[in-house]
Design an enzyme around this catalytic site. Sequence first.
Site, short mmCIF file in Angstrom:
data_model
loop_
_atom_site.label_atom_id
_atom_site.label_comp_id
_atom_site.label_asym_id
_atom_site.label_seq_id
_atom_site.Cartn_x
_atom_site.Cartn_y
_atom_site.Cartn_z
N THR A 1 0.81 -1.22 0.00
CA THR A 1 0.00 0.00 0.00
C THR A 1 0.84 1.27 0.00
O THR A 1 0.34 2.33 -0.34
CB THR A 1 -0.93 0.04 1.23
N GLY A 2 2.08 1.15 0.39
CA GLY A 2 2.95 2.33 0.40
C GLY A 2 3.25 2.80 -1.02
O GLY A 2 2.91 2.14 -2.00
N PHE A 3 3.91 3.94 -1.12
CA PHE A 3 4.22 4.48 -2.44
C PHE A 3 5.17 3.55 -3.21
O PHE A 3 5.01 3.30 -4.39
CB PHE A 3 4.87 5.86 -2.31
N THR A 4 6.18 3.05 -2.51
CA THR A 4 7.14 2.19 -3.17
C THR A 4 6.51 0.85 -3.53
O THR A 4 6.77 0.30 -4.60
CB THR A 4 8.36 1.96 -2.24
N CYS B 1 17.53 6.48 -2.08
CA CYS B 1 17.33 7.33 -3.26
C CYS B 1 18.37 8.44 -3.33
O CYS B 1 18.97 8.68 -4.39
CB CYS B 1 15.92 7.92 -3.26
N ASN C 1 12.96 9.41 -7.48
CA ASN C 1 13.30 8.71 -6.25
C ASN C 1 12.53 7.40 -6.10
O ASN C 1 13.00 6.46 -5.47
CB ASN C 1 13.04 9.59 -5.03
#
Lengths: 352, 352, 352, 352
Positions: free
Chosen positions: A18-21, A153, A316
């Site tokens: 669910t995180g961005f990554t 990043c 990133n």
Amino acid sequence: MKRETTESEYTAAVVGGTGFTGGELLRLLYQHPNFDVVQATSRSKERKTVGHVHPNLREMDLRFTSPEDLESVDVLFAATPHGVSMEHIDAFQDAADTVVDLSADFRLNTEAQYDEWYDGHVCPEYLEQAEYALPEINRENLAGADLIASGGCNATATILGLKPLFDADVLSGDEQVVVDVKVGSSEGGAGGGDASSHPERSGIVRPYAPTGHRHEAEIEQFLGVSVSFTVHAVDMVRGASATCHVFPESPVSKGDLWKAYRGTYADEPFVRTVAGGGGVYRYPEPKSVAGTNMAEVGFELDPSNRRVVVFSAIDNMMKGSAGQAVHAANVALGVEETAGLEFTGLHPVGAP
Amino acid sequence: MKRETTESEYTAAVVGGTGFTGGELLRLLYQHPNFDVVQATSRSKERKTVGHVHPNLREMDLRFTSPEDLESVDVLFAATPHGVSMEHIDAFQDAADTVVDLSADFRLNTEAQYDEWYDGHVCPEYLEQAEYALPEINRENLAGADLIASGGCNATATILGLKPLFDADVLSGDEQVVVDVKVGSSEGGAGGGDASSHPERSGIVRPYAPTGHRHEAEIEQFLGVSVSFTVHAVDMVRGASATCHVFPESPVSKGDLWKAYRGTYADEPFVRTVAGGGGVYRYPEPKSVAGTNMAEVGFELDPSNRRVVVFSAIDNMMKGSAGQAVHAANVALGVEETAGLEFTGLHPVGAP
Amino acid sequence: MKRETTESEYTAAVVGGTGFTGGELLRLLYQHPNFDVVQATSRSKERKTVGHVHPNLREMDLRFTSPEDLESVDVLFAATPHGVSMEHIDAFQDAADTVVDLSADFRLNTEAQYDEWYDGHVCPEYLEQAEYALPEINRENLAGADLIASGGCNATATILGLKPLFDADVLSGDEQVVVDVKVGSSEGGAGGGDASSHPERSGIVRPYAPTGHRHEAEIEQFLGVSVSFTVHAVDMVRGASATCHVFPESPVSKGDLWKAYRGTYADEPFVRTVAGGGGVYRYPEPKSVAGTNMAEVGFELDPSNRRVVVFSAIDNMMKGSAGQAVHAANVALGVEETAGLEFTGLHPVGAP
Amino acid sequence: MKRETTESEYTAAVVGGTGFTGGELLRLLYQHPNFDVVQATSRSKERKTVGHVHPNLREMDLRFTSPEDLESVDVLFAATPHGVSMEHIDAFQDAADTVVDLSADFRLNTEAQYDEWYDGHVCPEYLEQAEYALPEINRENLAGADLIASGGCNATATILGLKPLFDADVLSGDEQVVVDVKVGSSEGGAGGGDASSHPERSGIVRPYAPTGHRHEAEIEQFLGVSVSFTVHAVDMVRGASATCHVFPESPVSKGDLWKAYRGTYADEPFVRTVAGGGGVYRYPEPKSVAGTNMAEVGFELDPSNRRVVVFSAIDNMMKGSAGQAVHAANVALGVEETAGLEFTGLHPVGAP
């Protein structure tokens, strides 16, 4: 849209989807010709569709499952907060032949290094065996690797920018190296507190890590130089831009620099050198690589002193995280290096 | 990165390759499995590389040539300002079997319509034969078409949003239809004057076409309804969002609406319905489709009166322009409809 | 900087001083020639300086105190979430001769209205006596008022935009009125969840209140018309822009409209009419009034039907909230109406 | 709104009133208690109202006039491009007792310095007599000055950030000083080409002056140090943020630094030191001072080496230009230093 996979297909799982990554990994794997995502885990969104959280993936036919029940896969990507992977590394390795961890848990080589920058490691015995993901500096060790640590990043941007100067002996490691980084809001991850709310975060140039940023450790580990590192948050969502101010002992010419950068990156599919020329885009810019796995690096000479200014720009979430992880997995599993990472980016694009 | 093309390859040219739409076409065709770009023209940037103008295409090995010397190709895309294509339509048709024009020159069916909204047409005889690109409303006529007119971005968003209500007889065309549109700065194209400079254009909600927008003509042509149309510029680069306020004669339920939208779009690869549910993204948003050829459509009922609010969101440069053009060319030439248009978009993304 | 106060000075308190509206009140009162802020309360930031939360007020020599211990003041501004003021109205009135409440608690005139849009009121007996803050529609009743209810930001924009059409009998209240509103992120207040985090909130056109927005009640109360109301969140921090699409029974000319707007607003210090002309800024825009107490209103005629498009733009935190409250307090206490509200705004300004 | 002027009133003119800096001067002077603007010139917008160009000044009752017919005033502000003032300096001095020039024409003390960074000066005899506007470093010479040269925005930010370190002998001028600057789009001025169009300029981190920026000359002139200077454009309209990386010969403590900054700025009304503490705004940020004449300066120590990181943030159009000019005029004419410059700024504010 799902791209058809080929016969040489590997199953993949994303822990922390669910995180961005995690979302970025799911996006890349969904369209990857060699991987088939069979599981995405989430504690908070269990049973929700992937598209519920990531609106770009509404067509993906997959629901989040509990991280307790890992399926057996060829490759597992862990996109969890720092400290989580080290707690579950055995379960991850039981579930998958290849584990790619995107946190900081396995990036440093020794427990001493780790303790200097983070809090006590629970399985330091893995530190030495984990391979750092960045193929540009570690390709030969990634093939067949069991445990891969995807780089930070800001460290990635800095290492890629400076590496040619070390390769070409323009720098030895004893010089003063100032690295002034500008990053987007996705570096803070999903969630985030008051400081990342839109009214407080818009339009800023905010010194969020004036000194003491942990990515210094990775840079020192791979370049052998201690950097003076400062990170500012600026108004974009994706992107990390590192400006490195370096002062070589001996004078260098632009020709020397072009030779150095070409020498290091001539055959790299994901690094391009941009240094001058006409038009609007004359140096590396995060906008130019947003959404892609490309790093732009470039440089300029200061006519008034011996300074070389090095610019490096990445997305990133891609080259600085999920894209790098998939790139490393491609190398590890022996599929085409650029598979699933061909997107060229957009022009124009706003604040990507 | 260039994706390998297959045996079923067509040659393509882009006339007007330095503009935003021209760049987007080049991007799509560069990675398209069935097309091979052999020419991009530009009067102002002749002999410059494509990457000089479009930084995302630095790897593309192509230089702009004069528009005077058109190569013979299978398909020619004209991404020139309004009025240019009609002047050169014979040359375009000499050079290519299929011409896809992205300007407004061939969108309307009759000279009378054209004269009402634009200034005198120089080759009105082509108006009737040109096929409107939007495959969702004109797929059957696009196969094998010689001359294709890609639709206007704001018209596209509006037509796609409202079409199911006409298909399902929720609307007849006699009702009041208010369309309130919000668009990004790329609609103004490259160049632009004071109003589109960053300091003046940032953070705005600017009524830039309060009334009298020319896309009304396309909407009326295809839906048979005269709309009350207002366009605002807002702070994004890509995106067009149409909010349509309609008042059906007879009451409708959410179930009726879902049925209508599913009926029209169940088999469409580039339209999805988003209407409610939980999470952050509950209705169509330009961000969710930025960089993609997808249109999101959705709706909500006003509990206090008979109003249905319809939302429609596209990337104006993709579904509203270059993506629609490539989609139509895919249909015209008989290759896979979704070829070259599979990109899912990004999450999160800033102001795309 | 603190502006010197004059002899005609009143003491003021702000309850709820850490929120965006509370901070805006503190800013205005700090530089107001007739008010002296003696207290600002906060439960979460007790004993912190005002400048700790509001960086523009670092020079203000004031610390937040508990809301339990209210000082006796001439005027108390309550900038608390909906439902809080009604619980503490007796304490507020004990502490201050004049109470200005910025929440929705006292905006509606009757308990029936309140119950239709909100949940049960705990002191409905105050509803009738409270005076609505907007001086443009209620100036005569504000002088000497004890309890003032500051209007909702979106209602304020809409009411100011449409009022001249009712005053001049262009509209009677029976017509279809569509109001399409675009707002900035500060409307969500400090805090906010996932949807207001910078990565998710940047660059959006998001239908956040497609239908059923509570400000409809205020509009109906003061204009006597039921509106079709939809609110979109767009990428700015401050600002509310209402576009009203109306269809008068009888045709009107631009001259009629100018006469109507001049008739209503000729003597109003905080409303100006902007409708056409040349240059970049030809209609009302939130940017043009950001940071000020000014409302811009304007209009355009649709040549193809009887539609009048009305535009209205305010800074939601000023004319839509704190500025309106101070304006009303000025009227209530009999000081110069424009005192403390003279700031002209900035040009250029980004996304204010 | 026009603020009432007092008896001690001076007449003022703005030459070049349509540019961003000219508009900012007009805004400040319009509300200044001691100045009365009697003329604003513009070649391109002659006879247009000031509000036609600057929407925040629609109420100002003034039309642009030709620059050929200068009225006789007490103080003339020249907000013209570099090179214009030196051509007209005699006319300016004939028209006004005090001339404040906002260009680079009179900032440097000697012709040799000027020639090193700019092209030949036409009246080098004025260079020595002109007083640099920044009151924090030149207050004593500004009183009664005839010709005042307002400082460059990036130089101003840098000088204010570093000055305490020189005052307190933390730096001697022999050290390596890296200055990494981030600026908003208003630095490019009104107009601007492709690079400043909204689609190309949004969301960027663009190295626009990698080396060789002319403001280095001013910094060297006033601090006696040669700096390694790089300027990036980022996504905001107003604001300049300088991050200075310095390496003192001898170790310093935070206490030393606080003492140095307090020593230099304790009595300065327009400089405040922000260094650490809690909350969201812990270091200088352009957002915190947008629209104001305030400079924020601050610092942090690098625990891993002798580096001191200095942060400095201003509004480039205020403290970096028009505000500085008015501040200097206040000193020159002997009115209250802070007159007309009291605005505190806004919170929250987007991309100012």
